[in-house]
Design a protein around this motif. Structure first.
Motif, PDB file in Angstrom:
ATOM      1  N   GLY A  44     -66.345 -46.141  16.595  1.00  0.00           N
ATOM      2  CA  GLY A  44     -65.381 -45.157  16.108  1.00  0.00           C
ATOM      3  C   GLY A  44     -66.062 -44.034  15.347  1.00  0.00           C
ATOM      4  O   GLY A  44     -67.157 -44.178  14.814  1.00  0.00           O
ATOM      5  N   TYR A  45     -65.396 -42.888  15.291  1.00  0.00           N
ATOM      6  CA  TYR A  45     -65.951 -41.724  14.599  1.00  0.00           C
ATOM      7  C   TYR A  45     -66.079 -41.962  13.102  1.00  0.00           C
ATOM      8  O   TYR A  45     -66.993 -41.443  12.460  1.00  0.00           O
ATOM      9  N   GLU A  46     -65.172 -42.732  12.529  1.00  0.00           N
ATOM     10  CA  GLU A  46     -65.214 -42.927  11.088  1.00  0.00           C
ATOM     11  C   GLU A  46     -66.455 -43.726  10.689  1.00  0.00           C
ATOM     12  O   GLU A  46     -67.056 -43.475   9.644  1.00  0.00           O
ATOM     13  N   PHE A  47     -66.860 -44.681  11.515  1.00  0.00           N
ATOM     14  CA  PHE A  47     -68.093 -45.417  11.250  1.00  0.00           C
ATOM     15  C   PHE A  47     -69.279 -44.470  11.309  1.00  0.00           C
ATOM     16  O   PHE A  47     -70.178 -44.515  10.455  1.00  0.00           O
ATOM     17  N   GLU A  48     -69.288 -43.608  12.297  1.00  0.00           N
ATOM     18  CA  GLU A  48     -70.381 -42.635  12.433  1.00  0.00           C
ATOM     19  C   GLU A  48     -70.448 -41.724  11.209  1.00  0.00           C
ATOM     20  O   GLU A  48     -71.536 -41.409  10.707  1.00  0.00           O
ATOM     21  N   ARG A  49     -69.298 -41.313  10.718  1.00  0.00           N
ATOM     22  CA  ARG A  49     -69.266 -40.417   9.556  1.00  0.00           C
ATOM     23  C   ARG A  49     -69.758 -41.103   8.285  1.00  0.00           C
ATOM     24  O   ARG A  49     -70.179 -40.436   7.339  1.00  0.00           O
ATOM     25  N   CYS A  50     -69.699 -42.434   8.255  1.00  0.00           N
ATOM     26  CA  CYS A  50     -70.160 -43.166   7.064  1.00  0.00           C
ATOM     27  C   CYS A  50     -71.672 -43.077   6.877  1.00  0.00           C
ATOM     28  O   CYS A  50     -72.174 -43.231   5.757  1.00  0.00           O
ATOM     29  N   GLU A  51     -72.402 -42.865   7.959  1.00  0.00           N
ATOM     30  CA  GLU A  51     -73.868 -42.721   7.904  1.00  0.00           C
ATOM     31  C   GLU A  51     -74.503 -43.858   7.100  1.00  0.00           C
ATOM     32  O   GLU A  51     -75.217 -43.650   6.114  1.00  0.00           O
ATOM     33  N   PHE A  52     -74.255 -45.070   7.549  1.00  0.00           N
ATOM     34  CA  PHE A  52     -74.774 -46.247   6.857  1.00  0.00           C
ATOM     35  C   PHE A  52     -76.303 -46.281   6.855  1.00  0.00           C
ATOM     36  O   PHE A  52     -76.948 -46.005   7.872  1.00  0.00           O
ATOM     37  N   ASP A  53     -76.852 -46.622   5.715  1.00  0.00           N
ATOM     38  CA  ASP A  53     -78.273 -46.960   5.606  1.00  0.00           C
ATOM     39  C   ASP A  53     -78.361 -48.461   5.899  1.00  0.00           C
ATOM     40  O   ASP A  53     -77.874 -49.288   5.119  1.00  0.00           O
ATOM     41  N   THR A  54     -78.978 -48.819   7.021  1.00  0.00           N
ATOM     42  CA  THR A  54     -78.900 -50.189   7.522  1.00  0.00           C
ATOM     43  C   THR A  54     -80.170 -50.987   7.227  1.00  0.00           C
ATOM     44  O   THR A  54     -81.288 -50.493   7.411  1.00  0.00           O
ATOM     45  N   VAL A  55     -79.961 -52.225   6.754  1.00  0.00           N
ATOM     46  CA  VAL A  55     -81.059 -53.173   6.569  1.00  0.00           C
ATOM     47  C   VAL A  55     -80.777 -54.385   7.441  1.00  0.00           C
ATOM     48  O   VAL A  55     -79.694 -54.971   7.362  1.00  0.00           O
ATOM     49  N   PHE A  56     -81.741 -54.757   8.279  1.00  0.00           N
ATOM     50  CA  PHE A  56     -81.573 -55.906   9.161  1.00  0.00           C
ATOM     51  C   PHE A  56     -82.446 -57.051   8.653  1.00  0.00           C
ATOM     52  O   PHE A  56     -83.668 -56.946   8.587  1.00  0.00           O
ATOM     53  N   LEU A  57     -81.787 -58.157   8.253  1.00  0.00           N
ATOM     54  CA  LEU A  57     -82.499 -59.327   7.741  1.00  0.00           C
ATOM     55  C   LEU A  57     -82.754 -60.305   8.888  1.00  0.00           C
ATOM     56  O   LEU A  57     -81.852 -60.590   9.676  1.00  0.00           O
ATOM     57  N   THR A  58     -83.959 -60.828   8.958  1.00  0.00           N
ATOM     58  CA  THR A  58     -84.357 -61.602  10.139  1.00  0.00           C
ATOM     59  C   THR A  58     -84.556 -63.087   9.889  1.00  0.00           C
ATOM     60  O   THR A  58     -84.512 -63.880  10.832  1.00  0.00           O
ATOM     61  N   LYS A  59     -84.769 -63.482   8.634  1.00  0.00           N
ATOM     62  CA  LYS A  59     -85.080 -64.885   8.357  1.00  0.00           C
ATOM     63  C   LYS A  59     -83.860 -65.614   7.821  1.00  0.00           C
ATOM     64  O   LYS A  59     -83.209 -65.173   6.880  1.00  0.00           O
TER      65      LYS A  59
END
Length: 378
Positions: A183-198
């Motif tokens: 959705g466009y609203e998610f795109e507008r949020c411009e999340f800084d994403t951290v992906f945890l792997t362990k």
């Protein structure tokens, strides 16, 4: 330098967290933008959020898409926090946004919104929350300028979209599943994403953790690896929940379990069924048999003014007694209380819930035409 805290209750340093977890914590503490913390099950997403709030005093509005998820993180369901009626036949309709005085006051005080299990939040619900906060704060920025923290794993449980809604979701978001990130609203949020792997939930059992991650990743041979590590069903302890692939198997197991309960008392509930409901959807709802000691899962949240222990959709327990009474709120005024018959359910987490003896009507689902937001939120 990693963020370090020394509150009276505990000390959080780099020694307590893996580097990727510390990175996520630093983004929460030092930044002001929206953050999405995602990754495998048991990687510490909720723990990091707990450390952040406990160490800084930040008090976000914590919400989750389901009652059991909300209870696990000490929050509220999205429906409850945003005043959305889960039983509204018209579903979510942004064209008819109305904020009550109470909801306006509540949402206008929100500065940070924490969404747990964000992967399960449908795109239309995500945009609806944003619109309500925009109204409450009088700002057109995503979520009315409120900082949004998302926790969850998009590779686990998907948003719930019934068959009748899939075509509409496909048309609006390009996916029958209604993923919020489309959705466009998610795109507008411009999340800084951290992906945890362990994953830490399985402790030192690396083989089991690897097998579960294989299922998550749809890796070749994952099912065989899991099967090689599990016990035979005949060795399962009494009371172990069973996940069944067919309704018939579930009914048979429930019937066997019920037969082991006290036989002197039983009750039947026959819900009203209206609308064009598929036969397979109602075959289990024509008659419910309960006995003292029967294991149950509750599928509604307790009312805000309801007596007894609190419970949510997904709470587990055992039937403890019949012929009880409970006061429930049936209207908008403080005096609008009514005493109704109830069943006492001894909850697994402690306490006894008083569940009203009400039937749940099944109605034919209806679709509404929900307008798509553009990149400016119009």
């Amino acid at each position: 330098m990693p963020t370090e805290f020394t509150p009276e209750t505990r000390t959080i340093t780099a020694d307590d967290l893996a580097p990727e977890q510390q990175e996520a914590l630093d983004k929460l503490v030092s930044g002001t933008g929206n953050v999405l913390i995602t990754g495998v099950a048991g990687c510490g997403k909720s723990t990091i959020a707990d450390i952040w709030t406990a160490s800084t005093g930040v008090a976000p509005l914590v919400v989750a898409p389901t009652g059991i998820a909300a209870k696990n993180v000490g929050g509220a369901t999205i429906h409850s926090a945003f005043g959305i009626d889960p039983d509204d036949e018209d579903g979510i309709n942004p064209r008819d946004l109305i904020l009550s005085r109470r909801m306006q006051k509540s949402l206008s005080a929100v500065r940070v919104l924490l969404i747990d299990e964000i992967g399960m939040v449908r795109a239309d619900m995500f945009e609806h929350m944003s619109r309500l906060l925009q109204m409450a704060h009088g700002k057109r920025a995503p979520f009315g300028g409120v900082r949004v923290i998302g926790l969850g794993d998009y590779w686990q449980l998907a948003p719930v979209v019934v068959k009748e809604e899939r075509a509409q979701m496909q048309a609006q978001y390009g996916s029958k599943q209604g993923w919020n990130f489309l959705g466009y609203e998610f795109e507008r949020c411009e999340f800084d994403t951290v992906f945890l792997t362990k994953s830490y939930r399985q402790g030192d059992d690396a083989a089991w953790a690897d097998a579960l991650n294989g299922v998550r990743d749809c890796a070749p041979g994952a099912a065989e690896k899991v099967n090689s590590l599990v016990r035979p069903a005949r060795l399962a302890p009494k009371g172990t929940p069973w996940l069944c692939g067919r309704n018939k198997d579930a009914r048979d197991r429930n019937r066997d379990g019920l037969a082991e309960c006290e036989k002197s008392t039983r009750q039947f509930f026959v819900p009203e069924v209206t609308g064009d409901i598929p036969e397979q959807s109602i075959e289990d709802t024509r008659r419910y048999e309960l006995r003292i000691g029967a294991r149950v899962m509750l599928t509604r949240n307790s009312g805000s003014r309801q007596g007894g222990a609190r419970y949510v959709n997904g709470s587990l327990g055992s039937v403890d007694a019949y012929d009880k009474e409970v006061e429930v709120w049936v209207g908008p005024g403080p005096e609008d209380m009514e005493t109704v018959p109830a069943i006492a359910i001894k909850l697994d987490e402690g306490g006894t819930a008083l569940v009203p003896e009400t039937t749940q009507n099944m109605v034919e689902p209806r679709l509404v035409d929900v307008p798509v937001l553009d990149k400016k939120g119009n």
